[in-house]
Motif scaffolding. Structure first.
Motif, PDB file in Angstrom:
ATOM      1  N   GLY A  63      42.822  19.308  -7.662  1.00  0.00           N
ATOM      2  CA  GLY A  63      43.157  19.080  -9.052  1.00  0.00           C
ATOM      3  C   GLY A  63      42.798  17.683  -9.498  1.00  0.00           C
ATOM      4  O   GLY A  63      41.744  17.142  -9.137  1.00  0.00           O
ATOM      5  N   TRP A  64      43.704  17.090 -10.276  1.00  0.00           N
ATOM      6  CA  TRP A  64      43.487  15.782 -10.890  1.00  0.00           C
ATOM      7  C   TRP A  64      43.118  14.714  -9.865  1.00  0.00           C
ATOM      8  O   TRP A  64      42.140  13.982 -10.022  1.00  0.00           O
ATOM      9  N   MET A  65      43.930  14.604  -8.812  1.00  0.00           N
ATOM     10  CA  MET A  65      43.725  13.538  -7.831  1.00  0.00           C
ATOM     11  C   MET A  65      42.414  13.708  -7.065  1.00  0.00           C
ATOM     12  O   MET A  65      41.699  12.733  -6.812  1.00  0.00           O
ATOM     13  N   GLU A  66      42.090  14.936  -6.715  1.00  0.00           N
ATOM     14  CA  GLU A  66      40.838  15.187  -6.000  1.00  0.00           C
ATOM     15  C   GLU A  66      39.636  14.875  -6.890  1.00  0.00           C
ATOM     16  O   GLU A  66      38.638  14.308  -6.427  1.00  0.00           O
ATOM     17  N   SER A  67      39.746  15.223  -8.166  1.00  0.00           N
ATOM     18  CA  SER A  67      38.680  14.903  -9.098  1.00  0.00           C
ATOM     19  C   SER A  67      38.484  13.393  -9.200  1.00  0.00           C
ATOM     20  O   SER A  67      37.352  12.896  -9.200  1.00  0.00           O
ATOM     21  N   GLY A  68      39.602  12.654  -9.262  1.00  0.00           N
ATOM     22  CA  GLY A  68      39.510  11.198  -9.301  1.00  0.00           C
ATOM     23  C   GLY A  68      38.858  10.637  -8.052  1.00  0.00           C
ATOM     24  O   GLY A  68      38.013   9.734  -8.126  1.00  0.00           O
ATOM     25  N   TYR A  69      39.247  11.172  -6.898  1.00  0.00           N
ATOM     26  CA  TYR A  69      38.660  10.707  -5.639  1.00  0.00           C
ATOM     27  C   TYR A  69      37.172  11.040  -5.568  1.00  0.00           C
ATOM     28  O   TYR A  69      36.359  10.221  -5.107  1.00  0.00           O
ATOM     29  N   ASP A  70      36.790  12.230  -6.045  1.00  0.00           N
ATOM     30  CA  ASP A  70      35.371  12.600  -6.058  1.00  0.00           C
ATOM     31  C   ASP A  70      34.576  11.627  -6.927  1.00  0.00           C
ATOM     32  O   ASP A  70      33.426  11.276  -6.600  1.00  0.00           O
ATOM     33  N   GLY A  71      35.187  11.186  -8.037  1.00  0.00           N
ATOM     34  CA  GLY A  71      34.521  10.206  -8.883  1.00  0.00           C
ATOM     35  C   GLY A  71      34.337   8.881  -8.174  1.00  0.00           C
ATOM     36  O   GLY A  71      33.298   8.214  -8.326  1.00  0.00           O
ATOM     37  N   LEU A  72      35.330   8.488  -7.390  1.00  0.00           N
ATOM     38  CA  LEU A  72      35.233   7.258  -6.606  1.00  0.00           C
ATOM     39  C   LEU A  72      34.102   7.361  -5.587  1.00  0.00           C
ATOM     40  O   LEU A  72      33.291   6.434  -5.435  1.00  0.00           O
ATOM     41  N   VAL A  73      34.033   8.487  -4.876  1.00  0.00           N
ATOM     42  CA  VAL A  73      32.977   8.689  -3.880  1.00  0.00           C
ATOM     43  C   VAL A  73      31.601   8.609  -4.541  1.00  0.00           C
ATOM     44  O   VAL A  73      30.669   7.986  -4.012  1.00  0.00           O
ATOM     45  N   ALA A  74      31.479   9.226  -5.720  1.00  0.00           N
ATOM     46  CA  ALA A  74      30.200   9.191  -6.436  1.00  0.00           C
ATOM     47  C   ALA A  74      29.846   7.763  -6.849  1.00  0.00           C
ATOM     48  O   ALA A  74      28.679   7.352  -6.772  1.00  0.00           O
ATOM     49  N   ALA A  75      30.851   7.011  -7.279  1.00  0.00           N
ATOM     50  CA  ALA A  75      30.614   5.621  -7.698  1.00  0.00           C
ATOM     51  C   ALA A  75      30.209   4.756  -6.505  1.00  0.00           C
ATOM     52  O   ALA A  75      29.341   3.877  -6.627  1.00  0.00           O
ATOM     53  N   GLN A  76      30.830   4.993  -5.351  1.00  0.00           N
ATOM     54  CA  GLN A  76      30.463   4.252  -4.147  1.00  0.00           C
ATOM     55  C   GLN A  76      29.023   4.552  -3.744  1.00  0.00           C
ATOM     56  O   GLN A  76      28.267   3.652  -3.364  1.00  0.00           O
ATOM     57  N   LYS A  77      28.649   5.816  -3.850  1.00  0.00           N
ATOM     58  CA  LYS A  77      27.285   6.212  -3.492  1.00  0.00           C
ATOM     59  C   LYS A  77      26.270   5.577  -4.439  1.00  0.00           C
ATOM     60  O   LYS A  77      25.197   5.126  -4.017  1.00  0.00           O
ATOM     61  N   ALA A  78      26.621   5.520  -5.722  1.00  0.00           N
ATOM     62  CA  ALA A  78      25.695   4.992  -6.724  1.00  0.00           C
ATOM     63  C   ALA A  78      25.567   3.472  -6.654  1.00  0.00           C
ATOM     64  O   ALA A  78      24.489   2.916  -6.889  1.00  0.00           O
ATOM     65  N   ASN A  79      26.655   2.792  -6.309  1.00  0.00           N
ATOM     66  CA  ASN A  79      26.662   1.327  -6.373  1.00  0.00           C
ATOM     67  C   ASN A  79      26.492   0.642  -5.024  1.00  0.00           C
ATOM     68  O   ASN A  79      26.250  -0.563  -4.976  1.00  0.00           O
ATOM     69  N   GLY A  80      26.657   1.385  -3.939  1.00  0.00           N
ATOM     70  CA  GLY A  80      26.401   0.836  -2.613  1.00  0.00           C
ATOM     71  C   GLY A  80      27.143  -0.452  -2.330  1.00  0.00           C
ATOM     72  O   GLY A  80      28.365  -0.542  -2.532  1.00  0.00           O
ATOM     73  N   ASP A  81      26.425  -1.468  -1.885  1.00  0.00           N
ATOM     74  CA  ASP A  81      27.033  -2.739  -1.479  1.00  0.00           C
ATOM     75  C   ASP A  81      27.498  -3.597  -2.648  1.00  0.00           C
ATOM     76  O   ASP A  81      28.044  -4.675  -2.427  1.00  0.00           O
ATOM     77  N   LYS A  82      27.290  -3.126  -3.861  1.00  0.00           N
ATOM     78  CA  LYS A  82      27.745  -3.902  -5.020  1.00  0.00           C
ATOM     79  C   LYS A  82      29.263  -3.899  -5.155  1.00  0.00           C
ATOM     80  O   LYS A  82      29.834  -4.742  -5.849  1.00  0.00           O
ATOM     81  N   ILE A  83      29.916  -2.908  -4.525  1.00  0.00           N
ATOM     82  CA  ILE A  83      31.375  -2.803  -4.644  1.00  0.00           C
ATOM     83  C   ILE A  83      32.025  -2.686  -3.269  1.00  0.00           C
ATOM     84  O   ILE A  83      31.407  -2.221  -2.314  1.00  0.00           O
ATOM     85  N   LYS A  84      33.261  -3.121  -3.190  1.00  0.00           N
ATOM     86  CA  LYS A  84      34.093  -2.982  -1.995  1.00  0.00           C
ATOM     87  C   LYS A  84      35.406  -2.378  -2.452  1.00  0.00           C
ATOM     88  O   LYS A  84      36.076  -2.924  -3.325  1.00  0.00           O
ATOM     89  N   VAL A  85      35.774  -1.246  -1.901  1.00  0.00           N
ATOM     90  CA  VAL A  85      36.888  -0.455  -2.432  1.00  0.00           C
ATOM     91  C   VAL A  85      38.083  -0.429  -1.484  1.00  0.00           C
ATOM     92  O   VAL A  85      37.921  -0.292  -0.261  1.00  0.00           O
ATOM     93  N   GLN A  86      39.264  -0.545  -2.061  1.00  0.00           N
ATOM     94  CA  GLN A  86      40.524  -0.377  -1.344  1.00  0.00           C
ATOM     95  C   GLN A  86      41.301   0.752  -2.019  1.00  0.00           C
ATOM     96  O   GLN A  86      41.455   0.754  -3.248  1.00  0.00           O
ATOM     97  N   VAL A  87      41.768   1.715  -1.258  1.00  0.00           N
ATOM     98  CA  VAL A  87      42.442   2.892  -1.809  1.00  0.00           C
ATOM     99  C   VAL A  87      43.872   2.983  -1.279  1.00  0.00           C
ATOM    100  O   VAL A  87      44.108   2.813  -0.083  1.00  0.00           O
ATOM    101  N   ILE A  88      44.799   3.258  -2.178  1.00  0.00           N
ATOM    102  CA  ILE A  88      46.155   3.656  -1.788  1.00  0.00           C
ATOM    103  C   ILE A  88      46.395   5.022  -2.412  1.00  0.00           C
ATOM    104  O   ILE A  88      46.206   5.210  -3.609  1.00  0.00           O
ATOM    105  N   GLU A  89      46.792   5.984  -1.613  1.00  0.00           N
ATOM    106  CA  GLU A  89      47.012   7.336  -2.131  1.00  0.00           C
ATOM    107  C   GLU A  89      48.347   7.892  -1.670  1.00  0.00           C
ATOM    108  O   GLU A  89      48.966   7.406  -0.715  1.00  0.00           O
ATOM    109  N   ASN A  90      48.778   8.927  -2.408  1.00  0.00           N
ATOM    110  CA  ASN A  90      49.904   9.759  -1.991  1.00  0.00           C
ATOM    111  C   ASN A  90      51.190   8.948  -1.801  1.00  0.00           C
ATOM    112  O   ASN A  90      51.760   8.929  -0.715  1.00  0.00           O
ATOM    113  N   ILE A  91      51.640   8.295  -2.862  1.00  0.00           N
ATOM    114  CA  ILE A  91      52.838   7.467  -2.772  1.00  0.00           C
ATOM    115  C   ILE A  91      53.948   8.013  -3.661  1.00  0.00           C
ATOM    116  O   ILE A  91      53.705   8.790  -4.592  1.00  0.00           O
ATOM    117  N   ASN A  92      55.175   7.604  -3.379  1.00  0.00           N
ATOM    118  CA  ASN A  92      56.308   7.962  -4.225  1.00  0.00           C
ATOM    119  C   ASN A  92      56.268   7.149  -5.513  1.00  0.00           C
ATOM    120  O   ASN A  92      55.783   6.021  -5.548  1.00  0.00           O
TER     121      ASN A  92
END
Length: 342
Positions: A63-92
């Motif tokens: 759903g929503w969260m998976e779609s957001g994560y898929d967008g992140l993966v696509a952005a990482q693939k497109a931008n390569g070394d231009k970005i460095k990502v830190q993710v926090i998921e599944n929290i209260n």
């Protein structure tokens, strides 16, 4: 808190050799010269832009969260070394401010995936004025010079999904299950019902809220209750709670219109999908910060931003059905069909 973290790279510059004996004035001048050389030298890559992502639910919720994560993966693939990502998921929910503080302390851009992050983002953004924040699912209202809110306009495509559900229903009854009973989720539910009645004024419509996007048992119970009253096509704004709707539909032989991503052909339970561009907005925020064009403020997405941002796909739809749904989308864009905010 349960969290999945990608390490943030840190770099320390150590001066050796002749630099050790420079005066402070000369050191500053030399540093400026080195910076100028670095900018002028194509072989020296700039440090990556540090981006933090808060995904409150599971990145595999279909759903929503998976779609957001898929967008992140696509952005990482497109931008390569231009970005460095830190993710926090599944929290209260209670841990959201702490998670945002952690991300804001280490990143130049922080993205909250979901309108449920908005209140915490605005609170933390005041403490980190030099950090930029983007809210995927943000609504118009409060504003800060370092916060961007991207409105997915779920109510628009929910109306279209309701029309599709009425076309697909064999029993003349459809249902909607939402998670938290907040304005954007409620408005989407209302518009789903209105879209169904636009096609069939006599259709029965059942609407329910579980109070929790991730509660599987409650969403199953709500879906079963609607099925007992004749509903055979269901729509949702849920995260992991979608599993409960799937269980109910599978047990009773009914069908679901999915949200956020087109997965036609992967599961016979699903007869159509609405696309609400969660991943598209994550990519948008990242592309903007990389391009240097990121801007604060409220920005509506929805149908006007194109099919990646908002659309409906009926998996085995007829040309006549597609034409009717396209006409409804055009009427919404033109203001001939008016829908609620959210």
């Amino acid at each position: 808190m349960p969290a999945a973290l990608l390490p943030v790279r840190s770099t320390t510059l150590r001066l050796r050799g002749p630099f050790m004996h420079l005066t402070r004035r000369n050191l500053l001048a030399t540093a400026a010269s080195l910076a100028a050389v670095a900018l002028a030298s194509p072989g020296l890559a700039a440090d990556p832009i540090k981006i933090g992502i808060l995904i409150p639910g599971s990145k595999s919720d279909k759903g929503w969260m998976e779609s957001g994560y898929d967008g992140l993966v696509a952005a990482q693939k497109a931008n390569g070394d231009k970005i460095k990502v830190q993710v926090i998921e599944n929290i209260n929910y209670a841990d959201m401010e702490q998670a945002l503080t952690q991300l804001a302390s280490a990143n130049q851009l922080v993205i909250g995936v979901g309108g449920q992050t908005q209140a915490a983002v605005f609170k933390i953004a005041k403490r980190f004025p030099k950090t930029k924040f983007s809210i995927v699912g943000g609504n118009a209202g409060d504003s800060l010079p370092n916060v961007a809110g991207y409105d997915v306009k779920q109510a628009e495509i929910a109306f279209v999904a309701g029309a599709a559900a009425a076309m697909l229903s064999k029993t003349g009854a459809v249902s909607y299950v939402g998670g938290m009973e907040i304005p954007s989720i409620v408005n989407a539910g209302k518009e789903f019902g209105k879209g169904a009645k636009y096609i069939n004024p006599d259709i029965k419509y059942f609407e329910n809220y579980t109070g929790d996007f991730d509660n599987v048992a409650k969403s199953k119970e709500a879906t079963l209750a609607a099925i007992a009253q004749g509903a055979d096509v269901h729509y949702h704004i849920l995260n992991l709670g979608l599993r409960g709707m799937e269980q109910a539909a599978k047990e009773k032989g009914t069908h679901i219109i999915g949200s956020y991503t087109n997965y036609c052909g992967t599961d016979p339970l699903y007869t159509a999908y609405s696309i609400t561009g969660v991943g598209f907005q994550v990519r948008y925020a990242i592309d903007q910060i990389v391009a240097g064009t990121w801007a604060a403020g409220y920005k509506p997405f929805g149908l006007k931003m194109g099919p990646e941002a908002s659309d409906i796909v009926v998996c085995s739809g007829t040309p006549e059905m597609k034409a009717k749904l396209d006409a409804i989308k055009a009427d919404i864009l033109a203001g001939r069909i008016k829908v609620l905010e959210g």
